[in-house]
Motif scaffolding. Structure first.
Motif, mmCIF file in Angstrom:
data_model
loop_
_atom_site.group_PDB
_atom_site.id
_atom_site.type_symbol
_atom_site.label_atom_id
_atom_site.label_comp_id
_atom_site.label_asym_id
_atom_site.label_seq_id
_atom_site.Cartn_x
_atom_site.Cartn_y
_atom_site.Cartn_z
ATOM 1 N N MET A 96 20.762 19.080 -53.912
ATOM 2 C CA MET A 96 21.765 19.739 -54.599
ATOM 3 C C MET A 96 22.754 20.529 -54.020
ATOM 4 O O MET A 96 22.342 21.321 -53.089
ATOM 5 N N MET A 97 23.868 20.549 -54.305
ATOM 6 C CA MET A 97 25.003 21.506 -53.698
ATOM 7 C C MET A 97 25.018 22.725 -54.308
ATOM 8 O O MET A 97 24.909 23.046 -55.378
ATOM 9 N N THR A 98 25.329 23.716 -53.437
ATOM 10 C CA THR A 98 25.311 25.096 -53.928
ATOM 11 C C THR A 98 26.710 25.295 -54.201
ATOM 12 O O THR A 98 27.737 24.503 -54.241
ATOM 13 N N THR A 99 26.872 26.368 -55.208
ATOM 14 C CA THR A 99 28.443 26.729 -55.515
ATOM 15 C C THR A 99 29.206 26.804 -54.244
ATOM 16 O O THR A 99 30.495 26.659 -54.321
ATOM 17 N N GLU A 100 28.790 27.593 -53.334
ATOM 18 C CA GLU A 100 29.569 27.613 -52.245
ATOM 19 C C GLU A 100 30.205 26.305 -51.541
ATOM 20 O O GLU A 100 31.322 26.240 -51.289
ATOM 21 N N GLU A 101 29.141 25.436 -51.505
ATOM 22 C CA GLU A 101 29.452 24.018 -50.911
ATOM 23 C C GLU A 101 30.742 23.329 -51.879
ATOM 24 O O GLU A 101 31.421 22.728 -51.551
ATOM 25 N N ILE A 102 30.466 23.469 -53.129
ATOM 26 C CA ILE A 102 31.224 23.045 -54.058
ATOM 27 C C ILE A 102 32.838 23.594 -53.993
ATOM 28 O O ILE A 102 33.809 22.890 -54.017
ATOM 29 N N GLU A 103 32.618 24.765 -54.081
ATOM 30 C CA GLU A 103 34.018 25.651 -54.024
ATOM 31 C C GLU A 103 34.792 25.049 -52.646
ATOM 32 O O GLU A 103 35.927 24.903 -52.354
ATOM 33 N N ARG A 104 33.765 25.089 -51.528
ATOM 34 C CA ARG A 104 34.434 24.679 -50.198
ATOM 35 C C ARG A 104 34.996 23.239 -50.270
ATOM 36 O O ARG A 104 36.291 23.187 -49.830
ATOM 37 N N ARG A 105 34.443 22.257 -50.960
ATOM 38 C CA ARG A 105 34.854 20.982 -50.947
ATOM 39 C C ARG A 105 36.262 20.878 -51.938
ATOM 40 O O ARG A 105 36.872 20.168 -51.650
#
Length: 88
Positions: A1-10
């Motif tokens: 699962m992606m973290t919120t930080e990874e989602i925001e970065r993407r």
């Protein structure tokens, strides 16, 4: 699962990609507009040139016919068939 930080970065990456794509599309649209104007201008120039060539061709045809008549008169004069360049 992606973290919120990874989602925001993407999402930020996608946003940056969309900005770049938008700029590229804008440049392409401007180039197409410039090329369209250049093509229209060239077509007008080609049309004017074709008209000028047509007029020159007509003029050359008239000149050639006049020269042929002159040479015929000169030939007849030299053969003695006409005097002073006029028919008897």
């Amino acid at each position: 699962m992606m973290t919120t930080e990874e989602i925001e970065r993407r999402l930020n990456q996608l946003s940056e990609i969309q900005i770049v794509q938008g700029e590229l599309l804008n440049r392409i649209e401007q180039a197409v507009a410039r090329n369209t104007e250049a093509i229209a201008s060239n077509r007008e120039a080609i049309t004017r040139t074709a008209e000028a060539v047509g007029k020159l061709t007509d003029g050359m045809t008239i000149l050639q016919a006049a020269m042929e008549r002159l040479f015929e008169h000169m030939d007849r004069f030299l053969r003695g068939l006409e005097s002073n360049g006029h028919k008897n």
